[in-house]
Design an enzyme around this catalytic site. Structure first.
Site, mmCIF file in Angstrom:
data_model
loop_
_atom_site.group_PDB
_atom_site.id
_atom_site.type_symbol
_atom_site.label_atom_id
_atom_site.label_comp_id
_atom_site.label_asym_id
_atom_site.label_seq_id
_atom_site.Cartn_x
_atom_site.Cartn_y
_atom_site.Cartn_z
ATOM 1 N N ASN A 70 -7.559 -15.295 39.406
ATOM 2 C CA ASN A 70 -7.031 -14.891 40.710
ATOM 3 C C ASN A 70 -6.965 -13.374 40.788
ATOM 4 O OD1 ASN A 70 -6.607 -17.470 41.790
ATOM 5 N ND2 ASN A 70 -4.502 -17.595 41.047
ATOM 6 N N HIS A 73 -8.136 -23.504 47.482
ATOM 7 C CA HIS A 73 -9.269 -22.564 47.469
ATOM 8 C C HIS A 73 -10.433 -23.102 48.297
ATOM 9 C CE1 HIS A 73 -7.673 -19.917 44.226
ATOM 10 N NE2 HIS A 73 -7.081 -21.024 43.822
HETATM 11 FE FE1 HDD Z 1 -6.821 -23.790 40.190
HETATM 12 C C1 HDD Z 1 -9.493 -24.342 42.203
HETATM 13 C C2 HDD Z 1 -7.548 -20.458 40.099
HETATM 14 C C3 HDD Z 1 -3.947 -23.207 38.395
HETATM 15 C C4 HDD Z 1 -6.318 -27.085 39.945
HETATM 16 N N1 HDD Z 1 -8.228 -22.635 41.007
HETATM 17 C C5 HDD Z 1 -9.256 -23.043 41.802
HETATM 18 C C6 HDD Z 1 -10.067 -21.935 42.161
HETATM 19 C C7 HDD Z 1 -9.507 -20.838 41.566
HETATM 20 C C8 HDD Z 1 -8.352 -21.289 40.840
HETATM 21 C C9 HDD Z 1 -10.009 -19.416 41.661
HETATM 22 C C10 HDD Z 1 -11.300 -21.970 43.057
HETATM 23 C C11 HDD Z 1 -12.542 -22.233 42.268
HETATM 24 C C12 HDD Z 1 -13.739 -22.125 43.169
HETATM 25 O O1 HDD Z 1 -14.014 -21.013 43.663
HETATM 26 O O2 HDD Z 1 -14.388 -23.131 43.399
HETATM 27 N N2 HDD Z 1 -5.888 -22.161 39.471
HETATM 28 C C13 HDD Z 1 -6.402 -20.898 39.453
HETATM 29 C C14 HDD Z 1 -5.567 -20.064 38.629
HETATM 30 C C15 HDD Z 1 -4.547 -20.835 38.162
HETATM 31 C C16 HDD Z 1 -4.755 -22.161 38.685
HETATM 32 C C17 HDD Z 1 -5.840 -18.603 38.340
HETATM 33 C C18 HDD Z 1 -3.411 -20.476 37.264
HETATM 34 C C19 HDD Z 1 -3.400 -19.475 36.484
HETATM 35 N N3 HDD Z 1 -5.381 -24.930 39.360
HETATM 36 C C20 HDD Z 1 -4.303 -24.508 38.625
HETATM 37 C C21 HDD Z 1 -3.606 -25.642 38.078
HETATM 38 C C22 HDD Z 1 -4.286 -26.756 38.504
HETATM 39 C C23 HDD Z 1 -5.387 -26.276 39.309
HETATM 40 C C24 HDD Z 1 -2.373 -25.581 37.207
HETATM 41 C C25 HDD Z 1 -4.015 -28.201 38.243
HETATM 42 C C26 HDD Z 1 -3.378 -28.684 37.233
HETATM 43 N N4 HDD Z 1 -7.687 -25.399 41.034
HETATM 44 C C27 HDD Z 1 -7.336 -26.682 40.742
HETATM 45 C C28 HDD Z 1 -8.242 -27.694 41.394
HETATM 46 C C29 HDD Z 1 -9.298 -26.807 42.089
HETATM 47 C C30 HDD Z 1 -8.798 -25.408 41.801
HETATM 48 C C31 HDD Z 1 -7.558 -28.711 42.200
HETATM 49 C C32 HDD Z 1 -9.600 -27.070 43.554
HETATM 50 C C33 HDD Z 1 -11.091 -27.013 43.698
HETATM 51 C C34 HDD Z 1 -11.597 -26.878 42.345
HETATM 52 O O3 HDD Z 1 -10.560 -26.923 41.453
HETATM 53 O O4 HDD Z 1 -12.749 -26.776 42.014
HETATM 54 O O5 HDD Z 1 -8.806 -28.510 40.440
#
Ligand code: HDD
Length: 708
Positions: free
Chosen positions: A145, A73
């Site tokens: 999402n 993202h």
């Molecule tokens: Fe995630 C970012 C949505 C599963 C780890 N995720 C991130 C963002 C969104 C989502 C919208 C952007 C946030 C922003 O605008 O700053 N992610 C989801 C959804 C998931 C999902 C809807 C499942 C239903 N994500 C998921 C899992 C993991 C992560 C299973 C790790 C175990 N996601 C992350 C992250 C991020 C992220 C690596 C990257 C940047 C941030 O968090 O802030 O931690």
């Protein structure tokens, strides 16, 4: 016309605004600088001097201007707004911000997933939909999402799915695209990804606008009421402008013409006062019904059909202010689904549980330490009072000598809190009596029933787009074995889908799953494949974009008016005024930017020319009459504009005097359909607006395939 009506959060942000207007230049320590062009040197042609602290101050800051981009993202756009509750759900949740009539400031960020920070907005991808509610009980983040299910069931696989979709590690290609070997290798080995892979091959993955997509909390969460009773909940955001897509070929071209297409669209809409709105809906599932369905509500690869549990609208979000500064707000905003307020709680969805570690962990890294909560965009309106101290970039200055608990020297403060007589956050006291296992519930083992439901609930054009998308993506996969393995997955979903894609790839789909796929699936479920339970719903109209509420509006749609010198003003105004009445926008595009002279006399300053604009960036096209038609007849870009608009199934109108221009285009007599609106044939204005209300004439695609 950014809305400057302040809310409590924007007031807080505004206290940090710096305006350099009428100020002299200083170093970061406030020392005035009179020469920002020359370093300090030993003589005119001599070496620079180490003592030049002014140069050092400037460069040292510059050298550190970049922070790590989000690992997923990375590419996103944000806006401030407000969420207002319109229905009473106090029977289900005690959250103060969910009380009827409450208005809560929000910051919302939309994003693509796979691409780097500078990648195109129009990638075929999931879109992130994150909302931070600055509630009076602390920040609550709904990090969702635009697709209601996820690729994987367990967070342990998250780095794997991300590594598979990101550019390949040896050559860092391709950028912002799933159409490559490693992604489909992974997906074809993970039958649990089947459902979500259909969603990303559908038009949901190429939205027309952030303002025209749904959002989903994805997981099942809990609402908790005053008595501590829990109700399971799924969150839905429903856009007031309907749910719309672009055509895949358009998406690829928009990426070239305007890689910031979605960012610009959101920014301009808010700037012009066209504040986008979404209704927040909930599906409520009583705790007793947890195990009632043919699928497991804790499995994030499953949705709850709206026909089974209806969505009830409880509030509306309006985005009404663009950020003042992209980095300070959109880049530094830190979302975390693990941040809750009283009245909402987690479920045991293993993907959700895993997310709880990852987000705070990544913010600590990305934003340089544990004080990211103090950045203006992240600061809770509710304030914070605890004994956490120090760390990089600490802003708050704690008074006194006490930073521990319990204490007597600080009067026992900060003390165990009660807010309005209520306790602070309390976790739901779910009874758990279990053995530790590293494994998965058999109730998660049916991977194809809902994928089938999704495919079979689409309209014919939507199904065709899915087939085309799979064909495109798998054609970009070099390994034939991977293509073949994915076809076997598609066969389990729907043989017609698999056969249609197989035909485009020159392959026959296998009727059974590939041995390798089975091996991996059996790691999680030794008896895989299991006999799928009978689904409650086999057709869900709510899964198609075609049936969404808000579909019939043309508000904020952009119509290209193709003009040249000598165009008739009355012919322009005839449609322009009617479109503006409906909230749509007429954009005049001419042979050059600068002054355009009307046939009737009078001039207008034109901002767009055929050099910079293309039909893919507009919703519909109109050629007004006037002497301009002679110039347009000699303009190859005009013809290209019309031809592309036609291929992408748009409404195209011609004033009577311009109708002859059709002969120069690919729209032969045989191809004139109801989307080609001719003034000589009747009421141009009404007919054109009616076609535009239908968004696109997808049925035209059939004709094109045969005839071109
Ligand atoms: Fe995630 C970012 C949505 C599963 C780890 N995720 C991130 C963002 C969104 C989502 C919208 C952007 C946030 C922003 O605008 O700053 N992610 C989801 C959804 C998931 C999902 C809807 C499942 C239903 N994500 C998921 C899992 C993991 C992560 C299973 C790790 C175990 N996601 C992350 C992250 C991020 C992220 C690596 C990257 C940047 C941030 O968090 O802030 O931690």
């Amino acid at each position: 016309m950014n809305n400057k009506t302040p809310n409590k959060k924007t007031e807080m942000i505004d206290k940090n605004l710096i305006d350099n207007n009428s100020k002299g230049m200083t170093t970061n320590d406030g020392v005035y600088i009179h020469d920002n062009n020359n370093t300090l040197k030993a003589g005119e042609r001599g070496p620079s001097l180490l003592e030049d602290f002014i140069y050092q101050d400037k460069l040292a800051h510059f050298d550190r201007e970049r922070i790590p981009e989000r690992v997923v993202h990375a590419r996103g756009s944000g806006a401030h707004g407000v969420f207002e509750v319109t229905a009473d759900i106090s029977a289900y949740s005690k959250a103060h911000f969910l009380k009827m009539g409450t208005k809560t400031p929000v910051f919302t960020r939309f994003s693509t997933v796979a691409g780097f920070k500078g990648s195109t907005d129009l990638a075929r991808d999931v879109r992130g939909f994150s909302v931070k509610f600055y509630t009076e009980e602390g920040n609550y983040d709904l990090v969702g999402n635009n697709i209601p299910v996820f690729f994987i069931q367990d967070a342990m696989n998250f780095p794997d799915v991300v590594h598979a979709v990101k550019p390949e590690p040896n050559n860092e290609m391709p950028q912002a695209a799933s159409a490559h070997d490693t992604f489909w290798d992974f997906i074809s080995l993970m039958p649990e990804a089947a459902h979500m892979s259909l969603w990303i091959m559908s038009d949901r993955a190429i939205p027309r606008s952030f303002r025209m997509m749904e959002g989903f909390g994805v997981h099942t969460f809990r609402l908790i009421n005053k008595e501590g009773k829990s109700t399971f909940v799924k969150f839905h955001w429903k856009p007031r402008l309907g749910v719309h897509q672009v055509a895949w070929q358009e998406a690829q071209k928009i990426s070239g013409y305007d890689a910031d297409f979605h960012r610009r669209d959101l920014w301009e809409a808010i700037d012009k006062g066209n504040f986008p709105q979404w209704d927040l809906g909930v599906q409520l599932i009583p705790e007793e019904d947890e195990q009632k369905y043919s699928f497991d509500i804790l499995d994030p690869t499953k949705l709850i059909p709206e026909e089974l549990v209806p969505v009830q609208i409880i509030g509306t979000m309006t985005l009404n202010r663009n950020p003042e500064n992209f980095f300070a707000e959109t880049e530094q905003v830190a979302f975390d689904p693990g941040r809750l307020v009283p009245g909402i709680d987690f479920s045991n969805d293993p993907l959700l549980q895993g997310r709880m570690f990852s987000y705070a962990d990544t913010q600590n890294y990305r934003l340089g330490g544990p004080n990211f909560h103090e950045l203006p965009i992240n600061r809770p309106l509710a304030g914070k009072s605890n004994n956490q101290k120090d760390g990089f970039g600490r802003q708050d200055i704690l008074k006194g000598k006490v930073s521990y608990f319990p204490n007597s020297l600080g009067g026992g403060c900060p003390y165990h809190a009660l807010l309005n007589g209520e306790k602070g956050f309390e976790s739901h006291n779910e009874k758990i009596d279990a053995k530790k296992i590293r494994g998965r519930s058999i109730s998660f083992a049916d991977h194809f029933t809902q994928a089938r439901l999704f495919f079979q609930s689409q309209t014919a054009p939507e199904q065709k787009h899915i087939i085309n998308a799979f064909s495109f993506e798998l054609s970009k996969v070099n390994e034939v074995a991977v293509r073949q393995r994915e076809l076997a997955i598609l066969y389990q979903i729907d043989p017609a889908l698999a056969n249609a894609v197989g035909k485009n790839l020159g392959l026959d789909p296998s009727k059974s799953l590939d041995e390798l796929t089975l091996q991996f699936a059996r790691h999680n479920h030794p008896d895989y494949p299991i006999k799928a339970p009978q689904p409650e719903v086999t057709f869900s109209a709510a899964l198609s974009m075609a049936t969404k509420p808000g579909q019939g509006t043309i508000r904020t749609r952009k119509v290209a008016f193709l003009v040249a010198n000598g165009v008739s003003k009355s012919s322009v105004d005839n449609l322009k005024i009617a479109l503006e009445k409906e909230g749509a926008e007429a954009v005049l595009i001419s042979t050059t930017v600068g002054l355009l002279t009307y046939q009737e006399g009078g001039q207008e300053d034109i901002q767009h020319s055929y050099l910079t604009e293309a039909s893919v960036c507009y919703d519909a096209i109109y050629t007004p009459g006037g002497d301009s038609v002679h110039l347009l007849a000699q303009e190859p870009d005009y013809v290209q504009f019309i031809n592309e608009g036609f291929r992408h199934c748009k409404a195209i109108a011609f004033a009577k005097q311009a109708e002859n221009l059709i002969k120069l285009t690919m729209i032969t007599n045989k191809r004139i359909d109801k989307g080609i609106v001719l003034e000589s044939q009747g009421d141009l204005v009404d007919s054109f607006i009616n076609v535009l209300k239908g968004h696109r004439l997808w049925e035209r695609e059939e004709e094109r395939k045969v005839a071109v």
